[in-house]
Design a protein around this motif. Structure first.
Motif, PDB file in Angstrom:
ATOM      1  N   SER A  36     -24.748  -4.223  26.946  1.00 44.08           N
ATOM      2  CA  SER A  36     -24.462  -2.802  26.832  1.00 44.08           C
ATOM      3  C   SER A  36     -25.677  -2.267  26.123  1.00 44.08           C
ATOM      4  O   SER A  36     -26.431  -2.687  25.419  1.00 44.08           O
ATOM      5  CB  SER A  36     -23.097  -2.534  26.149  1.00 44.08           C
ATOM      6  OG  SER A  36     -23.496  -2.863  24.868  1.00 44.08           O
ATOM      7  N   THR A  37     -25.451  -0.794  26.495  1.00 45.90           N
ATOM      8  CA  THR A  37     -26.591  -0.043  25.475  1.00 45.90           C
ATOM      9  C   THR A  37     -25.625   1.620  25.104  1.00 45.90           C
ATOM     10  O   THR A  37     -24.901   1.787  26.155  1.00 45.90           O
ATOM     11  CB  THR A  37     -27.933   0.201  26.152  1.00 45.90           C
ATOM     12  OG1 THR A  37     -28.677   0.913  25.134  1.00 45.90           O
ATOM     13  CG2 THR A  37     -27.697   1.030  27.475  1.00 45.90           C
ATOM     14  N   ASP A  38     -25.856   2.096  24.221  1.00 47.12           N
ATOM     15  CA  ASP A  38     -25.362   3.573  23.864  1.00 47.12           C
ATOM     16  C   ASP A  38     -26.322   4.536  24.356  1.00 47.12           C
ATOM     17  O   ASP A  38     -26.157   5.537  24.409  1.00 47.12           O
ATOM     18  CB  ASP A  38     -25.024   3.648  22.595  1.00 47.12           C
ATOM     19  CG  ASP A  38     -24.037   2.716  21.945  1.00 47.12           C
ATOM     20  OD1 ASP A  38     -23.167   2.027  22.764  1.00 47.12           O
ATOM     21  OD2 ASP A  38     -23.987   2.393  20.809  1.00 47.12           O
ATOM     22  N   SER A  39     -27.495   4.129  24.978  1.00 43.12           N
ATOM     23  CA  SER A  39     -28.188   5.005  25.594  1.00 43.12           C
ATOM     24  C   SER A  39     -29.277   4.499  26.733  1.00 43.12           C
ATOM     25  O   SER A  39     -29.878   3.622  26.532  1.00 43.12           O
ATOM     26  CB  SER A  39     -29.071   5.431  24.403  1.00 43.12           C
ATOM     27  OG  SER A  39     -30.302   6.628  24.854  1.00 43.12           O
ATOM     28  N   LEU A  40     -29.179   5.319  27.731  1.00 41.13           N
ATOM     29  CA  LEU A  40     -30.017   4.961  28.905  1.00 41.13           C
ATOM     30  C   LEU A  40     -31.402   5.343  28.642  1.00 41.13           C
ATOM     31  O   LEU A  40     -32.512   4.859  29.424  1.00 41.13           O
ATOM     32  CB  LEU A  40     -29.456   5.772  30.085  1.00 41.13           C
ATOM     33  CG  LEU A  40     -28.309   4.924  30.565  1.00 41.13           C
ATOM     34  CD1 LEU A  40     -27.729   5.570  31.922  1.00 41.13           C
ATOM     35  CD2 LEU A  40     -28.307   3.455  30.790  1.00 41.13           C
ATOM     36  N   VAL A  41     -31.797   6.092  27.614  1.00 48.47           N
ATOM     37  CA  VAL A  41     -33.088   6.453  27.271  1.00 48.47           C
ATOM     38  C   VAL A  41     -33.893   5.294  26.439  1.00 48.47           C
ATOM     39  O   VAL A  41     -34.951   5.056  26.853  1.00 48.47           O
ATOM     40  CB  VAL A  41     -33.196   7.737  26.667  1.00 48.47           C
ATOM     41  CG1 VAL A  41     -34.666   7.755  25.812  1.00 48.47           C
ATOM     42  CG2 VAL A  41     -32.660   8.819  27.046  1.00 48.47           C
ATOM     43  N   LEU A  42     -33.163   4.642  25.750  1.00 49.28           N
ATOM     44  CA  LEU A  42     -33.574   3.364  25.092  1.00 49.28           C
ATOM     45  C   LEU A  42     -33.680   2.039  26.177  1.00 49.28           C
ATOM     46  O   LEU A  42     -32.681   1.994  27.220  1.00 49.28           O
ATOM     47  CB  LEU A  42     -32.790   2.947  23.945  1.00 49.28           C
ATOM     48  CG  LEU A  42     -32.687   4.142  22.938  1.00 49.28           C
ATOM     49  CD1 LEU A  42     -31.766   3.575  21.835  1.00 49.28           C
ATOM     50  CD2 LEU A  42     -34.005   4.496  22.271  1.00 49.28           C
ATOM     51  N   THR A  43     -34.680   1.107  25.841  1.00 46.36           N
ATOM     52  CA  THR A  43     -34.717   0.225  26.964  1.00 46.36           C
ATOM     53  C   THR A  43     -34.087  -1.149  26.325  1.00 46.36           C
ATOM     54  O   THR A  43     -33.992  -2.206  26.915  1.00 46.36           O
ATOM     55  CB  THR A  43     -35.943  -0.212  27.250  1.00 46.36           C
ATOM     56  OG1 THR A  43     -36.790  -0.432  25.943  1.00 46.36           O
ATOM     57  CG2 THR A  43     -36.832   1.074  27.886  1.00 46.36           C
ATOM     58  N   ASN A  44     -33.405  -0.997  24.993  1.00 45.11           N
ATOM     59  CA  ASN A  44     -32.814  -2.307  24.614  1.00 45.11           C
ATOM     60  C   ASN A  44     -31.321  -2.226  24.825  1.00 45.11           C
ATOM     61  O   ASN A  44     -30.531  -1.301  24.592  1.00 45.11           O
ATOM     62  CB  ASN A  44     -33.062  -2.106  23.104  1.00 45.11           C
ATOM     63  CG  ASN A  44     -32.474  -0.991  22.358  1.00 45.11           C
ATOM     64  OD1 ASN A  44     -32.386   0.019  22.984  1.00 45.11           O
ATOM     65  ND2 ASN A  44     -31.735  -1.134  21.224  1.00 45.11           N
ATOM     66  N   TRP A  45     -31.172  -3.369  25.527  1.00 46.23           N
ATOM     67  CA  TRP A  45     -29.712  -3.832  26.084  1.00 46.23           C
ATOM     68  C   TRP A  45     -29.243  -4.920  25.117  1.00 46.23           C
ATOM     69  O   TRP A  45     -30.164  -5.988  24.737  1.00 46.23           O
ATOM     70  CB  TRP A  45     -29.889  -4.169  27.639  1.00 46.23           C
ATOM     71  CG  TRP A  45     -29.593  -3.195  28.285  1.00 46.23           C
ATOM     72  CD1 TRP A  45     -31.000  -2.609  28.859  1.00 46.23           C
ATOM     73  CD2 TRP A  45     -28.944  -2.140  28.978  1.00 46.23           C
ATOM     74  NE1 TRP A  45     -30.797  -1.571  29.629  1.00 46.23           N
ATOM     75  CE2 TRP A  45     -29.392  -1.365  29.745  1.00 46.23           C
ATOM     76  CE3 TRP A  45     -27.555  -2.454  29.142  1.00 46.23           C
ATOM     77  CZ2 TRP A  45     -28.569  -0.327  30.620  1.00 46.23           C
ATOM     78  CZ3 TRP A  45     -26.688  -1.525  29.901  1.00 46.23           C
ATOM     79  CH2 TRP A  45     -27.356  -0.559  30.613  1.00 46.23           C
ATOM     80  N   ARG A  77     -21.382   4.703  26.058  1.00 51.01           N
ATOM     81  CA  ARG A  77     -21.810   3.114  26.208  1.00 51.01           C
ATOM     82  C   ARG A  77     -21.971   2.966  27.552  1.00 51.01           C
ATOM     83  O   ARG A  77     -21.033   3.193  28.609  1.00 51.01           O
ATOM     84  CB  ARG A  77     -20.566   2.255  25.483  1.00 51.01           C
ATOM     85  CG  ARG A  77     -21.146   0.865  25.536  1.00 51.01           C
ATOM     86  CD  ARG A  77     -20.467   0.074  24.587  1.00 51.01           C
ATOM     87  NE  ARG A  77     -21.033   0.427  23.364  1.00 51.01           N
ATOM     88  CZ  ARG A  77     -20.539   0.141  21.979  1.00 51.01           C
ATOM     89  NH1 ARG A  77     -19.467  -0.803  22.176  1.00 51.01           N
ATOM     90  NH2 ARG A  77     -21.381   0.472  20.983  1.00 51.01           N
ATOM     91  N   TYR A  78     -23.002   2.178  27.955  1.00 58.37           N
ATOM     92  CA  TYR A  78     -23.110   1.864  29.467  1.00 58.37           C
ATOM     93  C   TYR A  78     -23.247   0.036  29.469  1.00 58.37           C
ATOM     94  O   TYR A  78     -23.637  -0.490  28.413  1.00 58.37           O
ATOM     95  CB  TYR A  78     -24.469   2.231  29.872  1.00 58.37           C
ATOM     96  CG  TYR A  78     -24.721   3.755  29.555  1.00 58.37           C
ATOM     97  CD1 TYR A  78     -24.145   4.610  30.779  1.00 58.37           C
ATOM     98  CD2 TYR A  78     -25.305   4.425  28.575  1.00 58.37           C
ATOM     99  CE1 TYR A  78     -24.421   6.077  30.557  1.00 58.37           C
ATOM    100  CE2 TYR A  78     -25.497   5.789  28.476  1.00 58.37           C
ATOM    101  CZ  TYR A  78     -24.953   6.649  29.627  1.00 58.37           C
ATOM    102  OH  TYR A  78     -24.558   7.964  29.460  1.00 58.37           O
ATOM    103  N   TYR A  79     -22.713  -0.177  30.750  1.00 61.61           N
ATOM    104  CA  TYR A  79     -22.814  -1.601  30.793  1.00 61.61           C
ATOM    105  C   TYR A  79     -23.714  -2.245  32.168  1.00 61.61           C
ATOM    106  O   TYR A  79     -23.863  -1.247  32.998  1.00 61.61           O
ATOM    107  CB  TYR A  79     -21.384  -2.157  30.942  1.00 61.61           C
ATOM    108  CG  TYR A  79     -20.608  -1.842  29.849  1.00 61.61           C
ATOM    109  CD1 TYR A  79     -20.344  -2.695  28.743  1.00 61.61           C
ATOM    110  CD2 TYR A  79     -19.812  -0.688  29.661  1.00 61.61           C
ATOM    111  CE1 TYR A  79     -19.696  -2.402  27.688  1.00 61.61           C
ATOM    112  CE2 TYR A  79     -19.049  -0.446  28.611  1.00 61.61           C
ATOM    113  CZ  TYR A  79     -18.848  -1.345  27.718  1.00 61.61           C
ATOM    114  OH  TYR A  79     -18.145  -1.044  26.564  1.00 61.61           O
ATOM    115  N   ARG A  80     -24.185  -3.232  31.826  1.00 64.63           N
ATOM    116  CA  ARG A  80     -24.811  -3.980  33.037  1.00 64.63           C
ATOM    117  C   ARG A  80     -24.458  -5.602  32.956  1.00 64.63           C
ATOM    118  O   ARG A  80     -24.025  -6.106  32.124  1.00 64.63           O
ATOM    119  CB  ARG A  80     -26.275  -3.680  32.990  1.00 64.63           C
ATOM    120  CG  ARG A  80     -26.900  -4.645  32.099  1.00 64.63           C
ATOM    121  CD  ARG A  80     -28.667  -4.375  32.266  1.00 64.63           C
ATOM    122  NE  ARG A  80     -29.290  -4.972  31.167  1.00 64.63           N
ATOM    123  CZ  ARG A  80     -30.744  -4.888  31.174  1.00 64.63           C
ATOM    124  NH1 ARG A  80     -31.200  -3.837  31.985  1.00 64.63           N
ATOM    125  NH2 ARG A  80     -31.476  -5.364  30.215  1.00 64.63           N
TER     126      ARG A  80
END
Length: 86
Positions: A36-45, A77-80
């Motif tokens: 997960s990441t809280d921002s799609l601008v950041l590249t840290n998952w 929050r985004y998930y992959r």
């Protein structure tokens, strides 16, 4: 040979109290990592769960494990889901 077209399907997330439940279609016996990441601008998952699919549907609960804040504390929050091996 496996049909890898069906790696992940019908993904969904639902809020349960302060947590998120993530559900996805999977191939039985295949190992998946959920990040997960809280921002799609950041590249840290951040990886917070690794699971071996016991059926064609997997559900995991995001409680903020792995040093992350609880989902309810994040504005988004985004998930992959990444297939590690079959």
């Amino acid at each position: 040979f496996r049909n890898l077209q069906r790696q992940v399907s019908s993904t969904g997330a639902a809020r349960i109290s302060t947590n998120h439940a993530i559900t996805f279609g999977a191939l039985r016996g295949v190992v998946y990592r959920v990040e997960s990441t809280d921002s799609l601008v950041l590249t840290n998952w951040t990886a917070f769960n690794t699971v071996t699919a016991a059926s064609e549907t997997v559900q995991i609960i995001d409680t903020g494990q792995g040093g992350r804040g609880a989902p309810a504390d994040a504005t988004s929050r985004y998930y992959r889901i990444i297939m590690l091996r079959d």
